[in-house]
Each structure stands twice: as structure tokens, then as C-alpha cells.
Design an enzyme around this catalytic site. Structure first.
Site, mmCIF file in Angstrom:
data_model
loop_
_atom_site.group_PDB
_atom_site.id
_atom_site.type_symbol
_atom_site.label_atom_id
_atom_site.label_comp_id
_atom_site.label_asym_id
_atom_site.label_seq_id
_atom_site.Cartn_x
_atom_site.Cartn_y
_atom_site.Cartn_z
ATOM 1 N N ARG A 157 -24.639 48.151 -14.414
ATOM 2 C CA ARG A 157 -24.798 49.324 -13.523
ATOM 3 C C ARG A 157 -25.256 50.560 -14.307
ATOM 4 O O ARG A 157 -24.874 51.688 -14.016
ATOM 5 C CB ARG A 157 -23.497 49.655 -12.786
ATOM 6 C CG ARG A 157 -22.951 48.561 -11.944
ATOM 7 C CD ARG A 157 -23.893 48.151 -10.809
ATOM 8 N NE ARG A 157 -23.311 47.032 -10.117
ATOM 9 C CZ ARG A 157 -23.515 45.755 -10.481
ATOM 10 N NH1 ARG A 157 -24.323 45.439 -11.480
ATOM 11 N NH2 ARG A 157 -22.929 44.783 -9.808
ATOM 12 N N SER A 207 -19.532 49.783 -3.944
ATOM 13 C CA SER A 207 -18.384 49.821 -4.858
ATOM 14 C C SER A 207 -17.994 51.247 -5.240
ATOM 15 O O SER A 207 -18.842 52.039 -5.636
ATOM 16 C CB SER A 207 -18.704 49.048 -6.133
ATOM 17 O OG SER A 207 -18.950 47.710 -5.812
ATOM 18 N N GLU A 277 -18.403 54.110 -9.765
ATOM 19 C CA GLU A 277 -19.782 53.611 -9.692
ATOM 20 C C GLU A 277 -20.570 54.509 -8.734
ATOM 21 O O GLU A 277 -21.728 54.825 -8.973
ATOM 22 C CB GLU A 277 -19.783 52.164 -9.182
ATOM 23 C CG GLU A 277 -21.182 51.567 -9.105
ATOM 24 C CD GLU A 277 -21.156 50.063 -8.867
ATOM 25 O OE1 GLU A 277 -20.268 49.370 -9.413
ATOM 26 O OE2 GLU A 277 -22.036 49.590 -8.126
#
Ligand code: FAD
Length: 283
Positions: A157, A207, A277
Site C-alpha cells: 500500500r 480498509s 490506510e
């Protein structure tokens, strides 16, 4: 270019939080965007807003977006070129029509190509970087440059676009060619898989937390009693604990308060510091 003032955040993000942002510019092409960027010190690039929550404020920097009609997916030799504003739904239509295989793991997510490259979108063991060849980028002085994937950093990510003031305007991908029927079936199966495991039909941003090394944020949240936990107008989904849901009229402060509460509880119970995130945009 289309300039809109006082834009409801509900139109910019999948979480559809409360409030307005003052200025949104949508550009028809990369050159128009590059010209604007060169003339302005601060601006915030937004894709489809599926990983972003805004704090409403008139003082936020102008938000800039690239039209989803700029460079719709097309073949250049064996590769596929796509504009950064193109959405996953357009990638799926292209893949189903042509049999181009590679994008199927994104099916069902309301994201853009630019946002997915910036976040290095991933799931089920795949990441967007795995199929990336090169990216066309606008630099802060408005210069347009091509960067091969080897010139960029990618991780879990993570991408160079989180640390450099660069804007993705288009990208080139490689994949395989399959029968359109096979690709259609995989897309259908992947959407079903998501619908069964994530609150896809709710107002959500995906998320909340990144997975800490060797651990799953969803499991930590579940163990700490946050699955289905609700406070005011926000809730950790009862379907997937690491997804936050807007129950209607949720504010930025409510999101931040619930994130802080969960984080503190998990530090106390497990000694683990969860990193977000989701991108929280504040002044
Ligand atoms: C139902 C649902 C399921 C999801 N499932 C997943 C999943 O399986 N895996 C996963 O990784 N994520 C998932 N997400 C989160 C989200 O879709 C991804 O993070 C996606 O990459 C964000 O794309 P976006 O266009 O919406 O980005 P945005 O939210 O618009 O932006 C995210 C960040 O990228 C930056 N950015 C956007 N466009 C550009 C650009 N052109 N150039 C440079 N920077 C840019 C923004 O400034 C911001 O910092 C999910 C979200 C939802 C709502």
C-alpha cells in the site's frame, strides 16, 4: 476544464461524509492539468475518493481530478494504456469486451487508475504494480515525464506518489489475452467474493488500517470487540471489521474519533500501533 465551487463531499468520496469543499477542478486532459499545476503552489489530486475522507473546510487547497474520459483503455501493441481518471468499472468493461486479463482482481471496487497506483492497490496476493510497465507523471513545474516502473518505489500500500509531489496522468500495463467469456466469469466471481466478504453496498472507504507485519488489522479489531461497533453515525462493519461504514450524515470528527478509540484499545490490549490506510485530508 470544469470548475465547481462548494462541492458536497458526498459527491467526491465513496464514504460520502458530511460537508463541502470549496473548489474542485476536473481537467479534460493531462496538458490542461499540467498547466494548472505549474501555475498553482498547492492542490490536492483526487481519484474516485474510495480511500479518502475530507475534513470540510473553505481553506482546503483546491482539489484537482482528471476526467474519466481522458485516455479510456486502449491497446498499444501488447500493452494497455489508460488515463489516471479512468475507473475500475471502465477497466472491467474493456476487459470483458477484449479478453484482456490482469485487471480482474480490482472488480467491484470504486477506485481510479491514478488512486490505485498511488496506493499500490492490492488484494488476494496481487498488487497493481505487478502489471505496471510505466507511468506518465506531471511534476510540480508542469513538466510531463514518463517513468518506468523500475524508477519508482512500490511496497505494501505504498508508492513513490505518497512521498513525491507527482501526479499520475496515465499508465501502461501488461497482461494476458484470454477469451472474453473467461474474463467475464472471473470478474463476476470476484465481485461475488467481495459482496460476500465486504460491505460493498454501504458508504465506506475500504480498509481503515494497514495490516501490521504478520498480523491482520481486521482480526485485531475483531478481537478487541470492534466488529459491528457503532458510535454516532459511524460503525466498524459487522461484515468486515476493518471497513468503516457511514450510517448516514457521518462527519470527519466522528471518523477520526472512532479511529483513535480503536487504535488506543489495540495498543492497550495487544501493544500494536495500527497505521491508517485511509487518507485523512485535513488542513
Ligand atoms: C468497497 C471498497 C473495497 C476496497 N478494497 C480494496 C482492496 O481490496 N485493496 C486495496 O488496496 N484497496 C481497497 N479499497 C481502497 C481504495 O479503493 C484504494 O485505496 C484505491 O487505490 C483508491 O483509489 P481512488 O481513485 O479512489 O483514490 P483516492 O481515494 O481518490 O485517492 C487515494 C490517494 O491517492 C492519491 N491519488 C489519487 N489519484 C492520484 C493521481 N492521479 N496521482 C497521484 N496520486 C493520486 C490521492 O491524493 C490520495 O492520497 C477499497 C475501497 C472500497 C470503498
Amino acid at each position: 476544464m470544469i470548475h465547481t465551487r462548494q462541492v458536497p463531499i458526498s459527491q467526491l468520496t465513496s464514504f460520502q461524509g458530511e460537508g463541502y469543499v470549496s473548489d474542485v477542478f476536473v481537467f479534460d486532459d493531462a496538458a490542461e492539468m499540467a498547466h494548472y499545476v505549474a501555475m498553482h503552489d498547492a492542490c490536492l489530486i483526487l481519484g474516485k475518493g474510495s480511500n479518502t475522507v475530507f475534513e470540510p473546510s473553505d481553506a482546503l487547497s483546491p482539489i484537482i481530478q482528471l476526467s474519466s474520459q481522458y485516455k479510456t483503455p486502449h491497446f498499444v501493441g501488447d500493452t494497455v494504456h489508460v488515463g489516471a481518471g479512468v475507473g475500475v468499472n471502465q477497466l472491467m468493461s474493456f476487459s470483458k469486451e477484449t479478453g484482456f486479463s490482469g485487471f480482474e482482481f480490482m472488480a467491484g471496487v470504486p477506485a481510479s487508475v491514478g488512486g490505485m497506483i498511488a496506493m499500490n492497490f492490492g488484494c488476494w496476493g496481487k498488487e497493481i504494480v505487478d502489471m505496471l510497465v510505466s507511468v506518465d507523471v506531471v511534476l510540480p513545474d508542469g513538466t510531463l515525464v514518463k517513468k518506468d516502473v523500475a524508477e519508482l518505489e512500490f511496497g505494501y500500500r505504498f508508492s513513490s506518489f505518497q512521498i513525491e509531489p507527482w501526479i499520475v496522468v496515465s499508465a501502461c500495463f501488461y497482461g494476458a489475452l484470454k477469451s472474453p467469456e473467461e474474463v467475464k466469469k472471473d470478474i463476476f466471481d470476484n465481485v461475488n467474493e467481495r459482496v460476500n466478504s465486504q460491505p460493498l453496498r454501504d458508504k465506506t472507504f475500504g480498509s481503515v488500517f494497514r495490516n501490521p507485519p504478520g498480523l491482520h488489522a481486521a482480526q485485531l479489531l475483531e478481537d478487541a470487540g470492534f466488529k459491528g461497533y457503532k458510535k454516532g453515525r459511524v460503525m466498524f462493519s459487522d461484515q468486515h471489521a476493518n471497513f468503516m461504514v457511514n450510517l448516514g450524515g457521518a462527519t470527519y470528527s466522528e471518523v477520526v474519533a472512532l479511529i483513535q478509540e480503536a487504535r488506543a484499545a489495540i495498543v492497550q490490549s495487544k501493544g500494536v500501533h495500527l497505521m491508517t490506510e485511509v487518507v485523512l485530508v485535513t488542513l
